[in-house]
Structure formats: C-alpha cells, structure tokens
Design an enzyme around this catalytic site. Structure first.
Site, PDB file in Angstrom:
ATOM      1  N   ARG A  59     -30.173 -44.088  -5.370  1.00 16.70           N
ATOM      2  CA  ARG A  59     -28.940 -43.227  -4.387  1.00 16.70           C
ATOM      3  C   ARG A  59     -27.752 -43.190  -4.712  1.00 16.70           C
ATOM      4  O   ARG A  59     -26.838 -42.664  -4.272  1.00 16.70           O
ATOM      5  CB  ARG A  59     -29.520 -44.084  -2.776  1.00 16.70           C
ATOM      6  CG  ARG A  59     -28.741 -43.121  -1.725  1.00 16.70           C
ATOM      7  CD  ARG A  59     -28.948 -43.671  -0.076  1.00 16.70           C
ATOM      8  NE  ARG A  59     -29.179 -44.877  -0.101  1.00 16.70           N
ATOM      9  CZ  ARG A  59     -28.334 -45.383   0.114  1.00 16.70           C
ATOM     10  NH1 ARG A  59     -27.195 -45.388   0.721  1.00 16.70           N
ATOM     11  NH2 ARG A  59     -28.156 -46.850   0.791  1.00 16.70           N
ATOM     12  N   LYS A 206     -31.283 -20.039  -7.204  1.00 19.36           N
ATOM     13  CA  LYS A 206     -31.787 -18.859  -7.763  1.00 19.36           C
ATOM     14  C   LYS A 206     -31.592 -18.872  -9.697  1.00 19.36           C
ATOM     15  O   LYS A 206     -31.817 -19.227  -9.689  1.00 19.36           O
ATOM     16  CB  LYS A 206     -30.318 -18.138  -6.713  1.00 19.36           C
ATOM     17  CG  LYS A 206     -30.684 -17.677  -5.255  1.00 19.36           C
ATOM     18  CD  LYS A 206     -32.416 -17.768  -4.796  1.00 19.36           C
ATOM     19  CE  LYS A 206     -32.248 -17.595  -2.863  1.00 19.36           C
ATOM     20  NZ  LYS A 206     -31.448 -19.216  -2.421  1.00 19.36           N
TER      21      LYS A 206
END
Length: 382
Positions: A59, A206
């Site tokens: 993490r 994108k």
C-alpha cells in the site's frame, strides 16, 4: 536508478520511450516485468539502518508504479502520483487541498464526473462550489476568496480553450492554487506546469495509455509537499493502482508520440473533409485556423490532438452514422487507437441531441476519411 528526464534536448518520442526505465545492463531485459508484491522483505535486525526508498508494504509503493510515475513526471515537468482512475486522481486532489469553508471553481463545461463528485461529496463537507465555463467570465469576483481553480482545457466535450498562463497569474494574485485537467491534451500536447499552473491532473485511461484496455489516472505537481500529501492520502485510503495496469500503461506510453501524431493527422483530414458537409454543423477542433479557440490553443498547445466535435441534425443521425460506417465504434471514451464517436447528450452534457465527440484513431487517413464521408452521405438516402 530510473531515467527521469534525461537530456533537455531530447524530443517527445525519446522521452516516451526511455523515461522511467533503468539504464541498460548486460543480460537484463530491456523492459522489466510488473512487480506483484504485498509485503516486502524488511530491513532485518533492530538497529539496521533503513534502506533509502525501500518499500515495506504494497500500500506504500510498488516499483511498477514508480517507473510509470517517473516517466509521466518527466513529461509533465513535476512529481507524478499515480491513481487507479482519473476520478480517483481528481477526488484525491480535491480532498488534499480543500477544507471546510473553502471555495473551489470547477469547469462548468468540463467532464461531468467532476461536478457530480463535487455535488455529492464536497458540498456536504462545507466546501463552496462555483462552476465557470472555460471561456468564463473570469471576473475578479469569481476568483475572490477561492482556494482552488480547476481548469479543463481543451474542455470536454466542447473543446473551448482558456488561457492557462493568464488565469494562473490572476489566480495566484487572488491566493488560489490552479490545477489543470490535461486529459484531452496530454503532456505532449500541453504542459500546464510550464504555463504557471500548480497542478496537473488527468485520466490516463484516455490518450496517455491509448489502447482502451485499462483505467488509470495521475496528479503531477512541482510542489514536493503537495506530492507527499497525495502519496500519504493514497496510502491511507487505499486508492491504489494495480502493478499490472501500471506496467501496461508504461509499455503503452512508449508509443504516445507516434499515436498522437497519427490521431492529429486523422483529425485534420476529417475536419477538412467535413467542413461544408450539408449534415455537419458547429465543427470544432483547436487545430482549425477558423476555430474560435485556435489563437489561444496555438499559443499554449504543442499539438492539437485527435479529438474534435460537431453536430448532426438529431440523435438518430448519430446512430445511423455508426451503423453505416465500417470503422467507427460508439464508445464513451476517447484517445484510443480505434476511431470512436460519443453522443454526449445521452450522458447529460448540455449539448444538442446530435452533438458528436469524435476521437480520431490510428487508422490510415484515406481509409478513415472515405469511410466517414460515405457513411454521412448515406444518411440522406436512409
């Protein structure tokens, strides 16, 4: 030691290929694989000096994240912090810099998900939200008392362009931070940090990764303290990118320069073919000399990208265009290697029912123009 920026004379393609990679070593692969790890081997006995940069748990960090962050940060001109999606990046930024009683300015004509997050999450924490379109009006009253101004330019989906340098200077005088959603432009098309912005945020789903096969986002800043706050926030709330997604993104980033060049070439060819077509109105692309935003875009953008927009008479025309085409897909994303159209009114954007956001892919320009024009011409015969 990963390569961060390299020589300042290196071009976009060289940076895309080499940034974030270790120098070549005999017998080592050119590109290391993804690192899958939750715990890491700790330092050992008490009193053992810590290893600089060592990770103790998954993490806190991952070498696959680090390599991609070095690469994107090199392109953005700042420190990059990676997140599992564009919305995770935007929400992490807003949480990191805004406190109860603050005021934030959000793009009224930008990505609707940002406004939706603000309405659902920020308002109930006592943050005041002002919505302003890319072209303003940017009055002194709008900026007064503002903690953060989030710009999106070119705006999605209408592609209006605002003057980043001018607004950043005004916002700084008003005591506000300026963040720019750079998703549409990418760091090869526009470098907001060099234009005076404090922060860059983007959906890497994108064009940055560009293959329509993963979700990712990032925040970049030249402020080390803010970058560390973002990393700590990511560690605390567990909004973690996957190592395989980070590795895929880093691999895809190598071809960003090539993909953007072909997409811009296709956008230019399609816009030239669609100008004057009887069914097409309100054609917009920052690269068009006659576009209302062309002058500002030309001054601050390094390339114009592959996204443009126009309107057809109604929603059914958009559906029939896709059905008649052999190359187009209908998808609510952009920047991929496939050419796609998205009728944005169906998602609640304040646009006409026949508004089309077109994302030019990497097909051959002649093939794409011929296919789209033939599909449009066929609408009149339906």
């Amino acid at each position: 030691m990963v390569v961060t920026a390299g020589s300042p004379e290196w071009g976009d393609g060289t940076r895309c290929v080499h940034a974030g990679h270790e120098p070549p070593r005999t017998g080592a692969p050119l590109r290391p694989g993804p690192v899958f790890a939750a715990p890491y081997h700790l330092a050992g006995a008490e009193g053992t000096p810590p290893v600089p940069g060592a990770v103790e748990y998954g993490r806190s960090g991952n070498p696959s994240w680090t390599a991609l962050e070095e690469s994107i940060g090199s392109l953005d001109g700042g420190q990059c912090v990676l997140f599992p999606s564009g919305m995770a990046a935007i929400s992490a930024l807003l949480r990191a810099v805004l406190r109860p009683g603050d005021t934030v300015v959000l793009p009224a004509d930008g990505y609707y998900g940002t406004r939706d997050f603000a309405a659902a999450e920020l308002a109930r924490t006592g943050v005041t939200v002002r919505e302003v379109p890319a072209l303003g009006p940017w009055s002194d009253e709008v900026l007064a008392g503002t903690s953060l101004v989030l710009l999106e330019t070119p705006a999605n989906p209408g592609l209006d362009v605002c003057d980043i340098a001018a607004l950043a200077a005004r916002a700084r005088r008003a005591g506000a931070l300026v963040a720019v959603d750079n998703t549409t432009a990418t760091p090869l098309g526009q470098r907001p940090l060099e234009l005076g912005a404090d922060v860059v945020v983007a959906s890497d789903t994108k064009a940055l990764t560009g293959h329509s096969d993963l979700l990712l986002g990032h925040v970049s800043t030249a402020d080390p303290e803010l970058a560390e706050r973002l990393r700590l926030g990511r560690k605390r709330d567990g909004s973690l990118p996957g190592p395989f997604e980070a590795w895929l993104a880093h691999r895809s980033l190598s071809t960003l320069d090539l993909r953007l060049a072909r997409q811009a070439e296709n956008a230019a060819a399609l816009c030239a073919a669609l100008e004057g077509h009887p069914l097409v109105t309100n054609l917009r692309w920052p690269g068009l000399p006659g576009d209302p935003s062309h002058a500002v875009a030309r001054a601050q953008m390094r390339r114009f990208g592959g996204v443009f927009c126009f309107e057809l008479p109604d929603a059914s025309c958009v559906s029939r265009l896709v059905r008649r085409s052999s190359l187009l897909a209908e998808a609510t994303s952009f920047g991929g290697v496939h050419s796609t159209v998205d009728r944005r009114a169906q998602w609640g954007d304040a646009v006409a029912p026949g508004f089309v956001r077109f994302s030019a892919g990497c097909e051959d320009p002649d093939d794409l123009v011929r296919d789209v024009v033939a599909a449009l011409d066929g609408l009149g015969r339906d």
